[in-house]
Design a protein around this motif. Structure first.
Motif, PDB file in Angstrom:
ATOM      1  N   SER A  57      -1.372  -2.397  -6.284  1.00  0.00           N
ATOM      2  CA  SER A  57      -0.917  -2.377  -4.890  1.00  0.00           C
ATOM      3  C   SER A  57      -1.179  -3.701  -4.191  1.00  0.00           C
ATOM      4  O   SER A  57      -0.630  -3.954  -3.107  1.00  0.00           O
ATOM      5  CB  SER A  57      -1.598  -1.240  -4.128  1.00  0.00           C
ATOM      6  N   VAL A 115       2.847   2.630  -3.919  1.00  0.00           N
ATOM      7  CA  VAL A 115       3.400   2.445  -2.575  1.00  0.00           C
ATOM      8  C   VAL A 115       2.552   3.128  -1.519  1.00  0.00           C
ATOM      9  O   VAL A 115       2.347   2.593  -0.421  1.00  0.00           O
ATOM     10  CB  VAL A 115       4.851   2.950  -2.530  1.00  0.00           C
ATOM     11  N   LEU A 155      -0.195   0.952  -0.074  1.00  0.00           N
ATOM     12  CA  LEU A 155       0.098  -0.272   0.673  1.00  0.00           C
ATOM     13  C   LEU A 155      -0.383  -0.126   2.114  1.00  0.00           C
ATOM     14  O   LEU A 155      -0.237   0.939   2.725  1.00  0.00           O
ATOM     15  CB  LEU A 155       1.596  -0.562   0.644  1.00  0.00           C
ATOM     16  N   LYS A 158       7.554  -2.138   4.177  1.00  0.00           N
ATOM     17  CA  LYS A 158       6.356  -2.346   3.363  1.00  0.00           C
ATOM     18  C   LYS A 158       6.692  -2.611   1.895  1.00  0.00           C
ATOM     19  O   LYS A 158       5.917  -3.236   1.171  1.00  0.00           O
ATOM     20  CB  LYS A 158       5.435  -1.132   3.455  1.00  0.00           C
ATOM     21  N   VAL A 159       7.843  -2.110   1.451  1.00  0.00           N
ATOM     22  CA  VAL A 159       8.220  -2.275   0.046  1.00  0.00           C
ATOM     23  C   VAL A 159       9.738  -2.379  -0.060  1.00  0.00           C
ATOM     24  O   VAL A 159      10.478  -1.760   0.705  1.00  0.00           O
ATOM     25  CB  VAL A 159       7.698  -1.088  -0.813  1.00  0.00           C
ATOM     26  N   LYS A 162       9.768   2.095   2.790  1.00  0.00           N
ATOM     27  CA  LYS A 162      10.930   1.207   2.768  1.00  0.00           C
ATOM     28  C   LYS A 162      11.429   0.942   4.182  1.00  0.00           C
ATOM     29  O   LYS A 162      11.753  -0.194   4.536  1.00  0.00           O
ATOM     30  CB  LYS A 162      12.037   1.824   1.911  1.00  0.00           C
ATOM     31  N   MET A 203       5.761  -5.908  -0.454  1.00  0.00           N
ATOM     32  CA  MET A 203       5.819  -5.867  -1.912  1.00  0.00           C
ATOM     33  C   MET A 203       7.258  -5.660  -2.367  1.00  0.00           C
ATOM     34  O   MET A 203       8.017  -4.925  -1.745  1.00  0.00           O
ATOM     35  CB  MET A 203       4.934  -4.731  -2.446  1.00  0.00           C
ATOM     36  N   LYS A 204       7.605  -6.300  -3.489  1.00  0.00           N
ATOM     37  CA  LYS A 204       8.885  -6.080  -4.132  1.00  0.00           C
ATOM     38  C   LYS A 204       8.651  -5.407  -5.483  1.00  0.00           C
ATOM     39  O   LYS A 204       7.728  -5.789  -6.213  1.00  0.00           O
ATOM     40  CB  LYS A 204       9.625  -7.401  -4.335  1.00  0.00           C
TER      41      LYS A 204
END
Length: 227
Positions: A100, A149, A152, A30-31, A26, A1-2
């Motif tokens: 999410s 987050v 996720l 994951k993000v 991070k 994900m961004k």
């Protein structure tokens, strides 16, 4: 994900997103979180982003141009644009789950007296984290990011958030740890007898009782008549 967060105060976020679960997410890839200062998109010679309101009144209002140009520069077909505003939909765990599953979130943080009404035409969703006023949307955006987050896949164990408050519109059951007795206060016997069926039944019953007592609004929404 961004996740792209549009803010005039990017330094506010530095410590929050470098700790705990968000930092780990991070590091795991994951993000990806980016703080975008939309002042950089201002075409004003002095990089102004706000002006006085038409019709008079107190405070300054965020202008269309910097925010329009910023959103249009980073938006893709996979983006969902969120505006943080007191008159948005009240944020709930069910919405956190929905968000999410998105690939790209763009979160606009308001500030000052408000924003030009035409900015609403850019957004897909307007969100409020509660019936109170903050100086700006930065802290509200942190709430959204943290709640999203952690959901996720691979960030925390799925069973952890499936047993938390607001899952199925129930508050969480009470939990205890050692010692078994502290200043005359004892851990309920059912939790230490090793009967997992009875423990599950106890926890479910306590979740229901706590929700009925403390948040009847949640209870009425789901109508757990069979419980």
């Amino acid at each position: 994900m961004k996740i792209d967060i549009l803010s005039l105060f990017p330094d506010i976020f530095s410590s929050v997103f470098e700790e705990s679960i968000i930092k780990r997410a991070k590091e795991l890839g994951k993000v990806e979180i980016r703080i975008v200062n939309f002042r950089d998109y201002s075409k004003d010679p002095h990089h102004k982003v706000d002006d006085t309101p038409y019709g008079g009144g107190q405070g300054m209002v965020l202008c269309c141009q910097p925010i329009f140009d910023c959103v249009n520069a980073i938006k893709t077909t996979e983006s969902k644009v969120i505006l943080l505003t007191p008159d948005g939909a009240v944020y709930k765990q069910s919405l956190a789950y929905d968000l999410s599953r998105e690939k790209h979130l763009i979160i606009i943080c308001g500030h000052y007296e408000g924003f030009d009404e035409r900015i609403r035409t850019l957004v897909d969703l307007e969100v409020s984290i509660g019936d109170y006023i903050l100086t700006g949307g930065e802290f509200a955006s942190m709430v959204l990011v943290d709640s999203i987050v952690r959901l996720l896949p691979g960030v925390i164990k799925e069973e952890s958030h499936l047993q938390e408050s607001f899952h199925n519109n129930l508050l969480d059951y009470p939990v205890y740890t050692k010692p078994r007795v502290y200043e005359g206060l004892e851990v309920p016997e059912v939790l230490v007898n090793g009967d997992h069926k009875k423990i599950d039944e106890y926890r479910e019953r306590m979740s229901v009782e706590r929700t009925k007592k403390r948040r009847p609004d949640l209870w009425s929404e789901e109508r757990y008549d069979e419980l």
